[in-house]
Scaffold this active site. Sequence first.
Site, PDB file in Angstrom:
ATOM      1  N   ARG A 226      -8.701   9.951  -6.480  1.00 51.68           N
ATOM      2  CA  ARG A 226      -9.317   8.530  -5.758  1.00 51.68           C
ATOM      3  C   ARG A 226     -10.290   8.956  -4.702  1.00 51.68           C
ATOM      4  O   ARG A 226      -9.937   9.362  -3.390  1.00 51.68           O
ATOM      5  CB  ARG A 226      -8.406   7.560  -5.133  1.00 51.68           C
ATOM      6  CG  ARG A 226      -7.320   7.349  -6.251  1.00 51.68           C
ATOM      7  CD  ARG A 226      -7.623   5.983  -6.999  1.00 51.68           C
ATOM      8  NE  ARG A 226      -6.601   5.960  -8.127  1.00 51.68           N
ATOM      9  CZ  ARG A 226      -5.968   4.739  -8.355  1.00 51.68           C
ATOM     10  NH1 ARG A 226      -5.602   4.068  -7.263  1.00 51.68           N
ATOM     11  NH2 ARG A 226      -5.296   4.549  -9.449  1.00 51.68           N
ATOM     12  N   GLU A 228     -11.412   6.908  -2.392  1.00 51.44           N
ATOM     13  CA  GLU A 228     -11.508   5.824  -1.357  1.00 51.44           C
ATOM     14  C   GLU A 228     -11.266   6.398   0.163  1.00 51.44           C
ATOM     15  O   GLU A 228     -10.424   7.247   0.164  1.00 51.44           O
ATOM     16  CB  GLU A 228     -10.294   4.859  -1.616  1.00 51.44           C
ATOM     17  CG  GLU A 228     -10.711   4.125  -2.991  1.00 51.44           C
ATOM     18  CD  GLU A 228      -9.034   3.953  -3.514  1.00 51.44           C
ATOM     19  OE1 GLU A 228      -7.838   4.312  -3.331  1.00 51.44           O
ATOM     20  OE2 GLU A 228      -9.086   2.946  -4.549  1.00 51.44           O
ATOM     21  N   ARG A 234      -0.141   5.790   3.454  1.00 52.45           N
ATOM     22  CA  ARG A 234       0.164   5.938   2.146  1.00 52.45           C
ATOM     23  C   ARG A 234      -0.772   6.054   0.846  1.00 52.45           C
ATOM     24  O   ARG A 234      -0.783   6.098  -0.178  1.00 52.45           O
ATOM     25  CB  ARG A 234       1.079   4.540   1.757  1.00 52.45           C
ATOM     26  CG  ARG A 234       0.011   3.223   1.876  1.00 52.45           C
ATOM     27  CD  ARG A 234       0.292   2.016   1.721  1.00 52.45           C
ATOM     28  NE  ARG A 234      -0.415   1.048   1.486  1.00 52.45           N
ATOM     29  CZ  ARG A 234      -1.166   0.554   2.509  1.00 52.45           C
ATOM     30  NH1 ARG A 234      -1.083   0.995   3.700  1.00 52.45           N
ATOM     31  NH2 ARG A 234      -2.315  -0.276   2.416  1.00 52.45           N
ATOM     32  N   HIS A 235      -1.815   6.563   1.602  1.00 52.80           N
ATOM     33  CA  HIS A 235      -3.547   7.141   0.676  1.00 52.80           C
ATOM     34  C   HIS A 235      -3.434   8.405   0.891  1.00 52.80           C
ATOM     35  O   HIS A 235      -3.577   8.902   2.180  1.00 52.80           O
ATOM     36  CB  HIS A 235      -4.313   6.205   0.807  1.00 52.80           C
ATOM     37  CG  HIS A 235      -4.168   4.643   0.532  1.00 52.80           C
ATOM     38  ND1 HIS A 235      -3.896   3.752   1.330  1.00 52.80           N
ATOM     39  CD2 HIS A 235      -4.136   4.230  -0.696  1.00 52.80           C
ATOM     40  CE1 HIS A 235      -3.799   2.697   0.552  1.00 52.80           C
ATOM     41  NE2 HIS A 235      -3.885   2.823  -0.515  1.00 52.80           N
ATOM     42  N   GLU A 372       4.212  -0.716  -2.105  1.00 57.24           N
ATOM     43  CA  GLU A 372       3.730  -0.679  -3.582  1.00 57.24           C
ATOM     44  C   GLU A 372       3.960   0.724  -4.174  1.00 57.24           C
ATOM     45  O   GLU A 372       3.285   1.803  -3.544  1.00 57.24           O
ATOM     46  CB  GLU A 372       2.376  -1.002  -3.803  1.00 57.24           C
ATOM     47  CG  GLU A 372       1.968  -0.729  -5.373  1.00 57.24           C
ATOM     48  CD  GLU A 372       0.623  -0.942  -5.676  1.00 57.24           C
ATOM     49  OE1 GLU A 372      -0.001  -1.990  -4.876  1.00 57.24           O
ATOM     50  OE2 GLU A 372       0.132  -0.417  -6.408  1.00 57.24           O
ATOM     51  N   SER A 375       2.180   0.139 -10.182  1.00 53.98           N
ATOM     52  CA  SER A 375       1.537  -1.149 -10.960  1.00 53.98           C
ATOM     53  C   SER A 375       1.639  -0.912 -12.341  1.00 53.98           C
ATOM     54  O   SER A 375       1.659   0.169 -12.882  1.00 53.98           O
ATOM     55  CB  SER A 375       0.078  -1.123 -10.525  1.00 53.98           C
ATOM     56  OG  SER A 375      -0.177  -1.545  -9.205  1.00 53.98           O
ATOM     57  N   ARG A 423       4.795   8.599  -2.981  1.00 54.23           N
ATOM     58  CA  ARG A 423       5.300   7.546  -2.156  1.00 54.23           C
ATOM     59  C   ARG A 423       6.766   7.380  -2.407  1.00 54.23           C
ATOM     60  O   ARG A 423       7.261   6.908  -1.306  1.00 54.23           O
ATOM     61  CB  ARG A 423       4.644   6.169  -2.602  1.00 54.23           C
ATOM     62  CG  ARG A 423       3.150   6.141  -2.247  1.00 54.23           C
ATOM     63  CD  ARG A 423       2.603   4.735  -2.360  1.00 54.23           C
ATOM     64  NE  ARG A 423       1.073   4.841  -1.962  1.00 54.23           N
ATOM     65  CZ  ARG A 423       0.199   3.710  -2.200  1.00 54.23           C
ATOM     66  NH1 ARG A 423       0.753   2.620  -2.775  1.00 54.23           N
ATOM     67  NH2 ARG A 423      -1.030   3.601  -1.724  1.00 54.23           N
TER      68      ARG A 423
HETATM   69  P1  ATP Z   1      -2.809   0.483  -3.018  1.00 54.62           P
HETATM   70  O1  ATP Z   1      -3.175  -0.918  -3.377  1.00 54.62           O
HETATM   71  O2  ATP Z   1      -1.405   0.849  -2.390  1.00 54.62           O
HETATM   72  O3  ATP Z   1      -4.202   1.094  -2.638  1.00 54.62           O
HETATM   73  P2  ATP Z   1      -3.499   0.900  -6.009  1.00 54.62           P
HETATM   74  O4  ATP Z   1      -2.988  -0.684  -6.364  1.00 54.62           O
HETATM   75  O5  ATP Z   1      -5.114   1.086  -5.852  1.00 54.62           O
HETATM   76  O6  ATP Z   1      -2.644   1.103  -4.528  1.00 54.62           O
HETATM   77  P3  ATP Z   1      -2.760   1.882  -8.385  1.00 54.62           P
HETATM   78  O7  ATP Z   1      -4.218   1.927  -8.894  1.00 54.62           O
HETATM   79  O8  ATP Z   1      -1.994   0.879  -8.803  1.00 54.62           O
HETATM   80  O9  ATP Z   1      -2.716   1.990  -6.743  1.00 54.62           O
HETATM   81  O10 ATP Z   1      -1.892   3.187  -8.783  1.00 54.62           O
HETATM   82  C1  ATP Z   1      -0.545   3.104  -9.374  1.00 54.62           C
HETATM   83  C2  ATP Z   1       0.289   3.946  -8.000  1.00 54.62           C
HETATM   84  O11 ATP Z   1      -0.323   5.224  -7.743  1.00 54.62           O
HETATM   85  C3  ATP Z   1       0.247   3.024  -6.745  1.00 54.62           C
HETATM   86  O12 ATP Z   1       1.412   2.126  -6.913  1.00 54.62           O
HETATM   87  C4  ATP Z   1       0.675   4.111  -5.935  1.00 54.62           C
HETATM   88  O13 ATP Z   1       2.076   4.602  -5.817  1.00 54.62           O
HETATM   89  C5  ATP Z   1       0.001   5.262  -6.450  1.00 54.62           C
HETATM   90  N1  ATP Z   1      -1.385   5.564  -5.687  1.00 54.62           N
HETATM   91  C6  ATP Z   1      -2.548   4.736  -5.739  1.00 54.62           C
HETATM   92  N2  ATP Z   1      -3.518   5.033  -4.901  1.00 54.62           N
HETATM   93  C7  ATP Z   1      -2.801   6.171  -4.102  1.00 54.62           C
HETATM   94  C8  ATP Z   1      -3.576   7.140  -3.161  1.00 54.62           C
HETATM   95  N3  ATP Z   1      -4.700   6.949  -2.737  1.00 54.62           N
HETATM   96  N4  ATP Z   1      -2.569   7.969  -2.691  1.00 54.62           N
HETATM   97  C9  ATP Z   1      -1.205   8.192  -3.196  1.00 54.62           C
HETATM   98  N5  ATP Z   1      -0.817   7.360  -4.201  1.00 54.62           N
HETATM   99  C10 ATP Z   1      -1.550   6.309  -4.544  1.00 54.62           C
HETATM  100 MG    MG Z   2      -1.454  -1.040  -7.635  1.00 52.82          MG
END
Ligand code: ATP
Ligand code: MG
Length: 449
Positions: A226, A228, A234-235, A372, A375, A423
Amino acid sequence: MSKLVGDKKFMERTLISDAPRMIGQYVKLAGWVNSRRDHGKLIFIDLRDRTGVVQIVVIPDKESAYQNAKDIRSEFVVEIEGLVKERPGGLEKDAKTGKIELEAAKITVISKVEAELPFDVAKSELDANLNTLLDNRNLVLRNKKINDIFKVYAEMIKSYGDVMRENSFLEIKTPKILSAATEGGANFFKIKYFDRDAYLAQSPQFYKQAGVGAFERVFEIGTVFRAEPHFTTRHVNEYTGLDAEMGFIDSFSDVMDALEKVMQRMLLDISKNCQAELSEYAAGELLFSDKFPRLRLTEALEILDKEYGKKSEDVDIDPEGERLICEWAKKNHNSDFVFLTHYPVSVRPFYSMPSVDGQYTETFDLLFRGVEIASGGQRIHDYEQLRSSIVKHGLKPEDFEHYLDIFKLGMPAHGGWGLGSERIVQKILALGSIKEAILFPRDVKRITP
Ligand code: ATP
Ligand code: MG
């Protein structure tokens, strides 16, 4: 062929955890020097291997061993031969090294420590900030308490694979190098791929749906990238996703039912097999029941407004709201988990199955101890509906040619989830940052060590 062939252990030496059963025997141990102390003419070494720590006594009478022991410092790698002896009152005296000791007859130094050690990893707690701990990761990972995080992590990964296979999901690996930045997101890392550009996968979504077309039920434990620029606890920019996708569902409740079972199983396996590790972290009892509470997102937003005075301008929930809703679920349902369902079409990806009202989607997030962790939801499986959803989301069907092909070939109703592995461990052990649950984390500022 001998019936023992597949049963034999890999090459093995005497392990420290086996030594208590070998009192009176001459053994050879090998490992790292946890610490070294001098008491008058005696030298005491705490030797560490992957199974534990044992005290070694070196007496001047054993001359060659004694000479070698004199130069030994923390983290040297050594082989030590000698007699296993009972240690009078040992267990009470020192819980770490136990009730036996080894009287050294021969010591061989296999590798010396060339560097100044910034920490004493033998300490039970390393007193340093996260950045320092991450900068010195190779050493820090030898600290028992930190090392144990990865035992819990490994148990979780094993448990996930076990429960998925038992429910006849096939384990697959999908490509992480993609030709285009799909899903319309800006969160892709662009890489050089021979004479063109390519992108690192930020989700296995399309390929696991292709997996449903071929195998009905699939799961993947895979790397997710990712791009971002987050600065949160948590990221990270590279994580391991626990993904699943299943065909022939009646509704997205089937997907939540399955994920619920998976989480319960992972927590039960960890509670059973990682008792020692959990007790070091004292993160509190894991609260979960047969059914996790399920709330529509709109209901959750009302609860936040009414019970916590938190108004949201958004149709979505923010991290603070997620934390409060978890507090609410704990207080009202004695649960560390809560599902939020029916997110609006506008905040979900184009492949999400809309609800009959057309305004919401058959999707969910699973929250655990304030964040979270997953998803998921039902996906659109009809070709025309999917094509028009792509357009409605302001994307171009031409960019999704190969993905759309799946739906020209016959697809059952299906759904799945993306679950973040790190997480889960972060929250089980109540670690301050997700980075503590990753061996060598990658964030905006860090791609070393
Ligand atoms: P958030 O809203 O917390 O940034 P997201 O909705 O963008 O997460 P999803 O695309 O739904 O994330 O990814 C599914 C799962 O992967 C998330 O629920 C989370 O547990 C994990 N996840 C997502 N992005 C990250 C990240 N940058 N670092 C660690 N874990 C992640
Ligand atoms: Mg999500």
